[in-house]
Design a protein around this motif. Structure first.
Motif: not given
Ligand SMILES: Nc1ncnc2c1ncn2[C@@H]1O[C@H](COP(=O)(O)OP(=O)(O)OP(=O)(O)O)[C@@H](O)[C@H]1O
Ligand SMILES: N[C@@H](CCO)C(=O)O
Length: 291
Positions: A16-23, A127-135, A137-142, A151-154
């Motif tokens: 998920g380059f430049d798209v996916f992130g997780v907290a 200004a890519h947001s793939d790190n700030v988004a999960p920081a 919102l938490g969880g897994f972010t697109v 979305v939350d994920a365990e």
């Protein structure tokens, strides 16, 4: 005064380059803000000697400017800079949430994502947001130009940080500008698998969906021992291993019962190639919180 804790994050997750992130549940930065006539910054904690306090050069200066919220900002770093664990994003996200509260700006967390991303532009030029988004919102972010889905994920994780510094700016220079259609198709399949895995909290699917052949191989070259450490983690039970963010950290996904074994296998493999490292036994966690 407002104090916010914002977590480390891992971006890309391979496919998920430049798209996916997780907290990540840990480590984290803590940022305290007080109103002032002009912005001043104080930095303590892990790697603080490498972080400028000049508001033109520190990510939180750009965030304060974007919110028109001058403040005295104290950053206690828990996330080492140039780690691939979203160090700059942790400070940016914490500052955005804290200053938004301090000045009653009224932005939602989602609306704060592009504001916090202004901080990322200071260090990587984009200004890519793939790190700030999960920081935030938490969880897994697109994170896409049109907005962010979260979305939350365990999912249990190990983030292994070697004593090597790789700047995001340098790691972006090695990203190929073109890709083969076969590799693009492979990446789409992996990304879809990973996203389904996150929705189901399934470490097998998430691990399988990390496989990617375009960006990761180029970046692996910047990390001494990458292939040995990855192999060791897989042998110890990890379901997938990839470069975390722009590196040099590696991120491994595994079942709960395998986490300690995966962490120690990764540390041993780094030691075998003469690199000191530390491992965070962590999991997908929550976004920034007020203290
Ligand atoms: N508040 C801050 N926290 C961390 N780094 C900062 C901060 N302000 C400026 N910087 C600078 O940003 C650079 C680190 O950011 P960089 O994006 O390279 O690493 P990272 O955030 O750990 O990585 P990644 O985004 O790949 O997860 C360093 O040069 C550091 O001096
Ligand atoms: N998506 C970014 C994350 C690092 O900030 C990159 O891999 O360059």
């Amino acid at each position: 005064m407002r104090t916010v804790r914002a977590p480390a994050t891992s971006a890309n997750l391979g496919s998920g380059f430049d798209v996916f992130g997780v907290a990540l549940d840990r480590p984290a930065d803590v940022v305290r803000v007080e109103k002032a006539d002009e912005t001043t910054i104080e930095v303590t904690g892990v790697g603080s000697q490498y972080i400028p306090e000049d508001p033109e050069k520190n990510v939180v200066g750009a965030v304060a400017e974007a919110l028109d919220a001058p403040a005295h900002i104290r950053i206690d770093k828990g996330v080492r800079p140039s780690s691939g664990l979203g160090s700059s994003a942790a400070s940016s996200a914490a500052a955005a949430l804290a200053l938004n509260g301090l000045y009653d700006r009224g932005y939602s967390r989602r609306e704060l994502v592009p504001i916090a991303a202004e901080g990322e532009a200071v260090v990587s030029g984009e200004a890519h947001s793939d790190n700030v988004a999960p920081a935030l919102l938490g969880g897994f972010t697109v994170a896409r130009h049109g907005g962010v889905t979260a979305v939350d994920a365990e999912i249990p994780l190990v983030a292994c940080l070697p004593e090597i510094a790789v700047s995001t700016r340098d790691a972006r220079r090695v990203v190929p500008s073109r890709a083969d259609m076969d590799d693009v198709v492979h990446t789409v399949g992996s990304a879809a698998t990973l996203a389904v895995g996150m929705c189901r909290s399934d470490p097998e699917l998430v691990g399988a969906g990390m496989d990617e052949r375009i960006v990761t191989p180029a970046r692996a070259e910047l990390i001494t021992g990458y292939h040995d450490v990855r192999d060791a983690a897989l042998e110890a039970g990890a379901t997938g291993v990839t470069v975390s963010g722009a590196g040099p950290s590696l991120l491994a996904v595994c079942g709960d019962a395998d986490r300690a074994r995966v962490a120690s296998a990764m540390l041993d493999a780094f030691e075998d190639v003469g690199v000191d490292a530390r491992a965070y036994q962590t999991k997908v966690g929550a976004g920034a919180t007020f203290h």
